[in-house]
Each structure stands twice: as C-alpha cells, then as structure tokens.
Design a protein around this motif. Structure first.
Motif, PDB file in Angstrom:
ATOM      1  N   THR A 405       0.853  -1.189   0.000  1.00  0.00           N
ATOM      2  CA  THR A 405       0.000   0.000   0.000  1.00  0.00           C
ATOM      3  C   THR A 405       0.890   1.241   0.000  1.00  0.00           C
ATOM      4  OG1 THR A 405      -0.085  -0.091   2.425  1.00  0.00           O
ATOM      5  CG2 THR A 405      -1.910  -1.099   1.238  1.00  0.00           C
ATOM      6  N   LEU A 406       0.511   2.218  -0.823  1.00  0.00           N
ATOM      7  CA  LEU A 406       1.238   3.488  -0.881  1.00  0.00           C
ATOM      8  C   LEU A 406       0.292   4.576  -0.381  1.00  0.00           C
ATOM      9  CD1 LEU A 406       2.900   3.069  -4.408  1.00  0.00           C
ATOM     10  CD2 LEU A 406       3.905   2.571  -2.159  1.00  0.00           C
ATOM     11  N   MET A 412      -1.917   0.900  -4.928  1.00  0.00           N
ATOM     12  CA  MET A 412      -1.456  -0.431  -4.550  1.00  0.00           C
ATOM     13  C   MET A 412      -0.421  -0.804  -5.592  1.00  0.00           C
ATOM     14  SD  MET A 412      -2.066  -2.882  -2.342  1.00  0.00           S
ATOM     15  CE  MET A 412      -3.733  -2.627  -1.741  1.00  0.00           C
ATOM     16  N   VAL A 413       0.771  -1.188  -5.135  1.00  0.00           N
ATOM     17  CA  VAL A 413       1.808  -1.564  -6.094  1.00  0.00           C
ATOM     18  C   VAL A 413       2.093  -3.057  -5.969  1.00  0.00           C
ATOM     19  CG1 VAL A 413       3.578  -0.686  -4.481  1.00  0.00           C
ATOM     20  CG2 VAL A 413       4.205  -1.182  -6.838  1.00  0.00           C
ATOM     21  N   LYS A 414       2.066  -3.717  -7.128  1.00  0.00           N
ATOM     22  CA  LYS A 414       2.388  -5.146  -7.176  1.00  0.00           C
ATOM     23  C   LYS A 414       3.831  -5.280  -7.653  1.00  0.00           C
ATOM     24  CE  LYS A 414       1.084  -9.401  -9.648  1.00  0.00           C
ATOM     25  NZ  LYS A 414       0.124 -10.007 -10.603  1.00  0.00           N
ATOM     26  N   GLN A 435       2.788  -3.683 -11.475  1.00  0.00           N
ATOM     27  CA  GLN A 435       1.609  -2.860 -11.762  1.00  0.00           C
ATOM     28  C   GLN A 435       1.382  -1.897 -10.611  1.00  0.00           C
ATOM     29  OE1 GLN A 435      -2.075  -5.038 -11.776  1.00  0.00           O
ATOM     30  NE2 GLN A 435      -3.300  -3.295 -12.429  1.00  0.00           N
ATOM     31  N   LYS A 436       0.868  -0.728 -10.955  1.00  0.00           N
ATOM     32  CA  LYS A 436       0.392   0.187  -9.909  1.00  0.00           C
ATOM     33  C   LYS A 436      -1.077   0.480 -10.169  1.00  0.00           C
ATOM     34  CE  LYS A 436       4.674   2.402  -8.571  1.00  0.00           C
ATOM     35  NZ  LYS A 436       5.354   3.678  -8.302  1.00  0.00           N
ATOM     36  N   ALA A 446      -3.327  -3.672   4.039  1.00  0.00           N
ATOM     37  CA  ALA A 446      -3.963  -4.460   2.994  1.00  0.00           C
ATOM     38  C   ALA A 446      -4.170  -5.847   3.588  1.00  0.00           C
ATOM     39  CB  ALA A 446      -3.083  -4.528   1.760  1.00  0.00           C
ATOM     40  N   ALA A 447      -5.056  -6.608   2.979  1.00  0.00           N
ATOM     41  CA  ALA A 447      -5.259  -7.989   3.410  1.00  0.00           C
ATOM     42  C   ALA A 447      -5.552  -8.794   2.163  1.00  0.00           C
ATOM     43  CB  ALA A 447      -6.432  -8.088   4.389  1.00  0.00           C
TER      44      ALA A 447
END
Ligand code: CUA
Length: 673
Positions: A405-406, A412-414, A435-436, A446-447
């Motif tokens: 999490t940003l 959300m950055v993967k 990906q962002k 996050a969960a």
C-alpha cells in the motif's frame, strides 16, 4: 526508482487507467448497485437473472465483478476478521461479498449483544478486572495458527489505548479473556506465533515510558534528549492458551507493527523512532531505523536461567534485549518503517519504509547467521526496492509477488520479490514492479485471502483505505472508510468494488471458511452451573436486600411473567434459554434499568442490578424470536419502602422538556447557515 521501473510503472499506469478509469469505474459501480440493490431487497435469484441481468448484461460486468456477487442463498468463500479501531470491537465479514455478518464486542459495551456493564455479569466483570476502562482501540486482529495456517481456535486482538490483549473463541465468536500487559501503557503491534502453533501472542509497546512508570523517574520537560533517556519499550509474550504474560524483552526505540516467522524462531517489530524523539521533528530525524528480531529460544533459555529482572509490582520476567544483547538483533531498514510481514514461503520479511519510498526485504535465513555472529545485521538485507511514496504494508499472493500500500500515492503496487532481489544485486534487465493501481484513497493496511499462511490463495486483496472522500453518499462530517476489493487472481490487479466500512478498521485476516471448523450455534446447557431447568423457575430472597430470580425462555413463553421485590433490592436475573433450535436467541431487557441480555439457544446468562425505583417495570424480549415475540414479557413489581429515596425517572421527563435544546443555535434549513 531506476529508469526502467519508472517507465514500466508509467506504462502499467496508463493501461490500468484505460481498464479502470475513475469515471469508468463509477459508472460500472452504478450498474452494480442496481444488481446489488435487487439482491438486498430479497427479490431473489429470478429477479437477478431476469431484470437485473437484462439491464446489466453479464458481458458488461467485469469478470471480477461477476465473481464477487454471491447469489441469494449462497455463502461466501472466506471469513474476514476486521478490527474496529476505537469502537473497541471486531467484525466478521464474508468475502468476496464484503457483507458484514457480526460485530464482536471486545473492549467496548455492546447493548445489542448484551456485553459489558449493561449486559451480563461475566463480560461486565471481565472488563472490570481488565482495568474498568470504558473503551479500547483495536488495530491488529489475528486468527490463531497451527503449523503456519489458521486453525480456527481463537482470534486475538489488542487494545492500543490501555495495553491489553483479548482472546475471542471462534466456536461461539465471543470474547472470553482479556489480559492487561504490565509495564506498558499501550501496545500497537500484535502477532500470534505461527509455528508450531499459537503458542505465544506477541505484543509490542509503542509509547516509551520510564519503567516503572510511577512518577519516581520523571526528567523535567525540556527541548533535549535527556527527558526521554530513561524511557523504554517492551515486546511481550502472552501464552495464547492461559492468557498469562510469560516474559517481556526490553528493546531500543519505539515499536510499531509485528510479525512472526514460519519456523517458530523469531518475532519481529519495526521501529519508527529509534532515537526516542518526543515530537515530530525529533521522531523523524534519525537516519537509522531498524526491525528488531527477538530470538524466542534464547529468551526462553535466559528466563529458565534466571537472567532477568522484574519491574515494579509485576512478577513478569523482563529481559534486556537492547543493543548488545544476544537475545535480539537490529536489522537496518529504510526510513521510519511501518508494517513488517513474512512471505508465505517463509523466506523473507518485508519492512515498509513509510517515509522512504522503499521496501526492505530481509532474508530470514541470514537473520539466523546474524544471531550466530557470522555476518553483520546489514548483510541480512536481501533487497531494497523503490515502490512509491508512503509504503505502509505488504501482503502476498503466494505466487512470488508482494502488494504494497502506498499511502501518499493512493496506490497499490504489485512487485515481484525475486526480481527485486535480482535488481538489488545489479541485474539491470529485471523490472520488479508489475503494476500500480489507483485506490480511493490513502490505503493503510492491505489484506489478501489466506496470504499470511502457508496456503495463500491469491484470489482477493483488500485495500483498507483511510479516506473515502467522494466515493459514497455524504453523511455529515464523519466519512466511512473504503475497503476496496481487488481481484488479484490474474496477471493484473482489477479494482472490483468499493465497500464503506464503519469506524475504523486497521487490519484484517481472511481465512477460507473450512479453517473455522469449530463453529457451534447451540450451547450445551451443562456448561452452565447456574442452568435453570424448565419447571424449576423461582424467585428467592437470599438476604435483606438481595433477590435472585431464575427464569427460562422457551419461545414465546417467558417464566415467570412477574416477580415482586422491594426498593433497594439488588436483583440477580439468571436466565436460561431452553430453546434448542439454532438461530433462536432471546433477549432480556429491563425497562428503565440499563439492562439488556442476549441469551442464545442452550445458554444461561446472569445480570445483577439495583431495583431503585418503586413501581411496575416491564421486562421484555429484545430479539424477534416468534410471532408472539412482543408478548414475551413480564413485570418486576417493586414495592415502596418507607424512607427509601427512590431514583426518579429522568427529571426532565417529569417536566416534559428536552434535556438539551439543540447542538447549535441555528436549525438545519432555517435561518443563517
Ligand atoms: Cu424471545 Cu423475542
């Protein structure tokens, strides 16, 4: 961020924007709302397959949105355990529907469930024994573990406000123990031992204080470091079964979030204020931050060997884990770390920078080497990756990817863990950022489904966003938060649904439904020593001012339907619900006496209160249990006692006037704004 990463993320961004622009998403959600509204109205499957599907053909829903809809009569695939922040409660949600199923009172009073001072004697006494605080602040709830997976026995939650830990039974979904942690004012991070099982529940204290904190050791306030020189924090280990505090380790800095590894070797906590600052400039100044790892077996051996002290009146062993101790190691991480979490393969722990746009990947095998003295703490760092601004927490899909999490970027950055390590080691060809995705807005935790176990399913991700801003109907100054559902089953994250949530979830655990395998709906009446058999109900005066009333409920019959007592009597109601049908709970509310019980099938509950108002007072069932539910009521007849000062029914009510006429001098829609 290196050039490649930047290029990739921009390219990904534009693609995501195309897939899910904010406006496009809003219009999709409008259509979903139509379908969801029909579901909620009980219109049934036919309605969904008829009119809703006609107006919103499946082809026009994204595949992810179609997947999150749980049709009427069907169950969700996952249980979600949500914290409720300063409401002091936990919540159970179903996923992927995100429907809230239950609120579990923990550190609060819940008049609906009959918990706390206005509920049963047990919960009232439990809260009283745990300090008598009227509130709690729950941040990090977690399921218990066996061999690295959720085992369905318990959930644990902490109270940041008053330094307490609670246990919730997952057979009846009820709080059954609360432990006050000595020597600390507040605990923030909480994590249960994952292996071999829970085991310990670890809690990290956040606010440094003198120890003991009883006023003997206060340095006058000044603008210098001397004032916090004698302040410390502790990492505490509670036995998850006895709920006793087993030991505490004194550490440097102040602790934030916690985690445990998958081998039962360590618990770990991030530190965001390594030099013990006392205001924002001094807290954020230190350039060196760390994650502290506590070596569990070494601590246990030291306790056994008596190498500890105690603090103040507390008998709990306190060990010295500050710099130089062999019980701990301090691994340097990027600035002002917040969350820390171990990857499901057990190899790494990822700390999130918060004030640095970076995550630090720590090699857990090398942490062992640090403890052995083979390498330096900094050599346990496997990678540092630039992910974006304000990284707070990272979760996993079990396919080698982290999702961070940003907070500042509202994204959300993967990213890929092994690629991050390669890039850190100089491989210029790999692009770890996958990906962002924009989220709405400012995500904290996050969960992901089963992500914090050895069996992550990589299906759904929740972005627990702190701000919802423009996403929902306005409801005055207090906005709901927005827990967004994201499909992570494919290559790309797909934003699937907005879900308003009430104050103020921090974190969630998400378990496959079969992990909660002990759930019961009916109590065995034999559990309760005070169980009232039908036919044995009675009213007994057991002292000059003491009356015990034993009642039963079998829908819609409440027995007895009246009892007599006198002003000034202390009344104990013992109520057995002798219905043995699931879903058939009864309530017991005594009008004008601040009393409400919930009694579930087979259950017996007690409440004690003062009958301090002469007159006729009706008690009634508060749970719609039968067509004659309204008739399920009776009377407490309180006789006047000469000389007894009867408590008046609200004095303003006698006068027929409002207690307080309005918050402000103006009225909505009238006069000046
Ligand atoms: Cu019993 Cu309503």
């Amino acid at each position: 961020m290196n050039k490649n990463e930047k290029d990739l993320s921009q390219e990904e961004d534009s693609q995501v924007q195309k897939e899910t622009t904010r406006r496009g998403f809003l219009s999709t959600m409008g259509k979903i709302a139509v379908a969801a509204g029909l579901l909620g109205s009980g219109a049934g499957v036919e309605a969904l397959s008829g009119c809703a599907r006609e107006s919103t053909p499946k082809s026009r829903l994204s595949a992810s949105t179609a997947k999150m809809i749980v049709p009427p009569g069907k169950w969700d695939k996952y249980y979600g355990l949500w914290s409720g922040g300063p409401t002091g409660e936990l919540r159970i949600l179903g996923l992927p529907s995100m429907r809230e199923l239950l609120r579990i009172p923990v550190f609060n009073t819940n008049t609906g469930i009959g918990y706390g001072p206005t509920g049963d004697n047990h919960s009232a006494k439990m809260l009283e024994d745990a300090g008598g605080y009227g509130l709690g602040d729950v941040h990090h709830p977690h399921f218990s573990f066996t061999k690295g997976d959720f085992d369905g026995r318990y959930a644990y939650a902490h109270d940041k406000a008053n330094g307490r830990i609670a246990r919730i039974r997952l057979d009846y979904f009820m709080t059954d123990a609360i432990t006050s942690i000595p020597n600390v004012p507040a605990v923030h991070g909480l994590y249960p031992q994952r292996y071999p099982k829970t085991g310990y529940v670890f809690a990290a204290s956040e606010f440094e204080t003198p120890m003991p904190n009883d006023g003997r050791d206060i340095v006058p306030t000044g603008n210098n470091a001397a004032q916090t020189k004698n302040y410390w924090t502790l990492i505490s280990a509670v036995d998850g079964e006895t709920m006793k505090v087993k030991w505490q380790v004194m550490v440097d800095g102040n602790q934030d979030n916690m985690d445990t590894d998958y081998k039962g070797l360590y618990c770990m906590a991030t530190c965001y204020n390594s030099s013990k600052g006392w205001n924002v400039p001094t807290m954020t100044k230190p350039p060196v931050m760390w994650a502290v790892f506590v070596n569990i077996s070494r601590v246990e051996a030291a306790v056994k060997a008596g190498k500890y002290k105690t603090i103040g009146d507390s008998p709990v062993p306190v060990l010295d884990g500050r710099h130089g101790s062999n019980l701990t190691t301090y691994i340097p991480v990027e600035k002002d770390p917040h969350g820390i979490s171990c990857t499901p393969d057990g190899k790494y722990a990822v700390a999130n920078g918060k004030l640095a746009p970076k995550v630090t990947v720590i090699d857990l095998k090398k942490v062992g080497d640090v403890f052995e003295g083979k390498i330096k703490p900094k050599d346990a760092v496997a990678a540092i990756l630039t992910v974006g601004v304000g990284p707070l927490h990272t979760v996993y899909d079990g396919r080698g990817n982290g999702y961070t999490t940003l907070f500042v970027d509202s994204q959300m950055v993967k990213w890929n863990i092994e690629d991050a390590i390669k890039a850190y080691n100089g491989d210029k060809k790999v692009k770890p950022i996958r990906q962002k995705l924009d989220v709405h807005y400012q995500p904290g935790h996050a969960a992901a489904t089963q992500e914090n176990t050895i069996h992550p399913t990589g299906e759904w991700l929740i972005s627990l966003n702190k701000f919802s801003k423009d996403r929902f109907l306005p409801v005055g100054p207090r906005f709901p938060e927005n827990d967004q559902l994201i499909d992570i089953s494919g290559k790309k994250m797909v934003l699937t649904a907005d879900n308003p949530v009430y104050i103020e979830p921090h974190q969630a655990d998400i378990a496959l439904v079969d992990r909660l395998k002990y759930i019961k709906q009916i109590f065995n009446p034999k559990y309760f020593a005070n169980h009232v058999e039908s036919g044995t109900e009675n009213v007994k005066r057991v002292g000059p001012h003491r009356v015990i009333v034993r009642l039963t409920g079998v829908a819609p019959i409440l027995t007895p339907v009246y009892f007599h007592c006198k002003e000034g009597d202390l009344i104990t109601i013992i109520y057995s619900n002798n219905d043995t049908v699931e879903n058939l709970s009864h309530g017991f509310l005594m009008t004008l006496h601040n009393v409400n019980l919930n009694i579930n099938p087979g259950e017996t509950k007690e409440i004690t209160f003062l009958a301090d108002r002469a007159g006729v007072h009706w008690y009634y069932c508060t749970i719609f249990c039968h067509a004659l539910h309204l008739e399920m009521r009776g009377r407490m007849i309180v006789e006047r006692v000469p000389g007894y000062k009867s408590r008046p029914i609200h004095s303003n009510r006698l006068k027929g006037e409002p207690s307080w006429n309005g918050l402000f001098k103006d009225f909505p829609g009238v006069g000046k704004a």
